[in-house]
Design a protein around this motif. Structure first.
Motif, PDB file in Angstrom:
ATOM      1  N   SER A 121       0.867  -1.180   0.000  1.00 51.28           N
ATOM      2  CA  SER A 121       0.000   0.000   0.000  1.00 51.28           C
ATOM      3  C   SER A 121       0.897   1.221   0.000  1.00 51.28           C
ATOM      4  CB  SER A 121      -0.903  -0.001   1.230  1.00 51.28           C
ATOM      5  OG  SER A 121      -1.642   1.212   1.314  1.00 51.28           O
ATOM      6  N   VAL A 122       0.817   2.007  -1.069  1.00 54.84           N
ATOM      7  CA  VAL A 122       1.692   3.186  -1.183  1.00 54.84           C
ATOM      8  C   VAL A 122       0.927   4.343  -1.796  1.00 54.84           C
ATOM      9  CG1 VAL A 122       3.796   1.826  -1.470  1.00 54.84           C
ATOM     10  CG2 VAL A 122       2.523   2.550  -3.478  1.00 54.84           C
ATOM     11  N   SER A 123       1.488   5.514  -1.621  1.00 58.26           N
ATOM     12  CA  SER A 123       1.012   6.700  -2.327  1.00 58.26           C
ATOM     13  C   SER A 123       1.871   6.871  -3.571  1.00 58.26           C
ATOM     14  CB  SER A 123       1.139   7.934  -1.435  1.00 58.26           C
ATOM     15  OG  SER A 123       0.404   7.777  -0.254  1.00 58.26           O
ATOM     16  N   GLY A 124       1.235   6.907  -4.716  1.00 60.43           N
ATOM     17  CA  GLY A 124       2.000   7.077  -5.937  1.00 60.43           C
ATOM     18  C   GLY A 124       2.540   5.769  -6.473  1.00 60.43           C
ATOM     19  N   ASN A 125       3.479   5.878  -7.390  1.00 51.79           N
ATOM     20  CA  ASN A 125       4.065   4.688  -7.995  1.00 51.79           C
ATOM     21  C   ASN A 125       5.062   4.035  -7.029  1.00 51.79           C
ATOM     22  OD1 ASN A 125       2.687   4.994 -10.459  1.00 51.79           O
ATOM     23  ND2 ASN A 125       4.149   6.555 -11.096  1.00 51.79           N
ATOM     24  N   PRO A 126       4.988   2.728  -6.896  1.00 51.70           N
ATOM     25  CA  PRO A 126       5.843   2.075  -5.893  1.00 51.70           C
ATOM     26  C   PRO A 126       7.222   1.698  -6.422  1.00 51.70           C
ATOM     27  CG  PRO A 126       4.376   0.475  -6.876  1.00 51.70           C
ATOM     28  CD  PRO A 126       4.044   1.790  -7.525  1.00 51.70           C
ATOM     29  N   TYR A 127       8.192   1.789  -5.530  1.00 50.05           N
ATOM     30  CA  TYR A 127       9.489   1.156  -5.727  1.00 50.05           C
ATOM     31  C   TYR A 127       9.462  -0.078  -4.817  1.00 50.05           C
ATOM     32  CZ  TYR A 127      11.778   5.217  -7.981  1.00 50.05           C
ATOM     33  OH  TYR A 127      12.156   6.226  -8.830  1.00 50.05           O
ATOM     34  N   LEU A 128       9.572  -1.267  -5.382  1.00 53.53           N
ATOM     35  CA  LEU A 128       9.405  -2.503  -4.623  1.00 53.53           C
ATOM     36  C   LEU A 128      10.677  -3.340  -4.667  1.00 53.53           C
ATOM     37  CD1 LEU A 128       5.892  -3.219  -6.067  1.00 53.53           C
ATOM     38  CD2 LEU A 128       6.347  -2.816  -3.642  1.00 53.53           C
ATOM     39  N   PHE A 129      10.927  -4.057  -3.593  1.00 56.81           N
ATOM     40  CA  PHE A 129      12.171  -4.808  -3.447  1.00 56.81           C
ATOM     41  C   PHE A 129      11.901  -6.161  -2.793  1.00 56.81           C
ATOM     42  CE2 PHE A 129      14.906  -1.089  -4.149  1.00 56.81           C
ATOM     43  CZ  PHE A 129      14.036  -0.060  -3.845  1.00 56.81           C
ATOM     44  N   TRP A 130      12.755  -7.120  -3.102  1.00 62.19           N
ATOM     45  CA  TRP A 130      12.828  -8.371  -2.363  1.00 62.19           C
ATOM     46  C   TRP A 130      14.257  -8.556  -1.866  1.00 62.19           C
ATOM     47  CZ3 TRP A 130       9.417 -11.572  -0.304  1.00 62.19           C
ATOM     48  CH2 TRP A 130       8.101 -11.594  -0.806  1.00 62.19           C
ATOM     49  N   TYR A 131      14.339  -8.999  -0.583  1.00 63.34           N
ATOM     50  CA  TYR A 131      15.616  -9.316   0.032  1.00 63.34           C
ATOM     51  C   TYR A 131      15.534 -10.727   0.610  1.00 63.34           C
ATOM     52  CZ  TYR A 131      16.888  -4.337  -0.003  1.00 63.34           C
ATOM     53  OH  TYR A 131      17.196  -3.041  -0.378  1.00 63.34           O
ATOM     54  N   VAL A 132      16.688 -11.361   0.763  1.00 60.87           N
ATOM     55  CA  VAL A 132      16.768 -12.671   1.386  1.00 60.87           C
ATOM     56  C   VAL A 132      17.740 -12.595   2.559  1.00 60.87           C
ATOM     57  CG1 VAL A 132      18.599 -13.450  -0.205  1.00 60.87           C
ATOM     58  CG2 VAL A 132      17.213 -15.136   1.011  1.00 60.87           C
TER      59      VAL A 132
END
Lengths: 115, 111
Positions: free
Chosen positions: A26-37
């Motif tokens: 859930s974000v405002s605007g366009n998201p920057y998304l990441f996956w980490y391990v």
């Protein structure tokens, strides 16, 4: 408000089978998304990110993630799981409302890959 | 490795002790972070330093005191901690709003 949800505490999969680790945001605007391990007794390691462009993002170790704007999801996938993929996986989103770099993380999903 | 180091890797302290955690990055990044990681909880952002200025303090108790003397070093000074403060403390750095680079963490146990 910015937030990330990982609905599964744990995912179990047999080696060689496809795996999916779920993430919604859930974000405002366009998201920057990441996956980490995260492997035991280690810090988080970057796997992949989505900023713009193709909805299917390819990352390290054969992982990929699919950005779905209508479902506000960014699920992590791998066509064929390895025992060595067993670890803790975190989804994260960058807060775009700030003028400095701030990130929100999910609670993590433990992936167990059995031989 | 990620280029972010943390010392010590493990720390056991009593509630009346004073100790410090150290983080160092030589990646040329302009932002550094402290996170607290507890089991089955989201990573808790504690502090953010951007260009050596503290820009975020997420209602962290005053028994945790950060210090950023220069762009490569970040400290977390600890005093009169509680047992519930036992956790893995992670340091991270970033540049330009993209990915973060994490250190291996300090496993803290408060007796």
């Amino acid at each position: 408000a910015q937030s990330v949800a990982q609905p599964e505490d744990q995912v179990n999969v047999a080696e060689g089978n496809p795996l999916t680790v779920k993430c919604t945001y859930s974000v405002s605007g366009n998201p920057y998304l990441f996956w980490y391990v995260q492997y035991p007794n280690r810090g988080l390691q970057f796997l992949l990110k989505y900023i713009t462009g193709d909805n299917l993002v390819k990352g390290s170790y054969g992982f990929e993630a699919e950005f779905n704007k209508s479902q506000t999801s960014f699920h992590l996938k791998k066509p064929s799981a390895l025992v060595s993929d067993s670890a803790l996986y975190f989804c994260a989103v960058r807060d775009m409302t700030r003028n400095f770099n701030k990130f929100y993380f999910g609670s993590g999903t433990k992936l167990n890959v059995k031989p | 490795e990620t280029g972010v180091t943390q010392t010590p890797r493990h720390l056991v302290m009593g509630m009346t002790n004073k100790k410090s955690l150290k983080c160092e990055q030589h990646l040329g990044h302009n932002a550094m972070y402290w996170y607290k990681q507890s089991a089955k909880k989201p990573l808790e952002l504690m502090f953010v330093y951007s260009l050596e200025e503290r820009v975020e303090n997420n209602s962290v108790p005053s028994r945790f005191s950060p210090e950023c003397p220069n762009s490569s070093h970040l400290f977390l000074h600890l005093h009169t901690l509680q047992p519930e403060d036992s956790a893995l403390y992670l340091c991270a750095s970033s540049q330009g709003g993209t990915r973060q680079f994490f250190g291996p963490g300090t496993r803290l146990t408060v007796l």
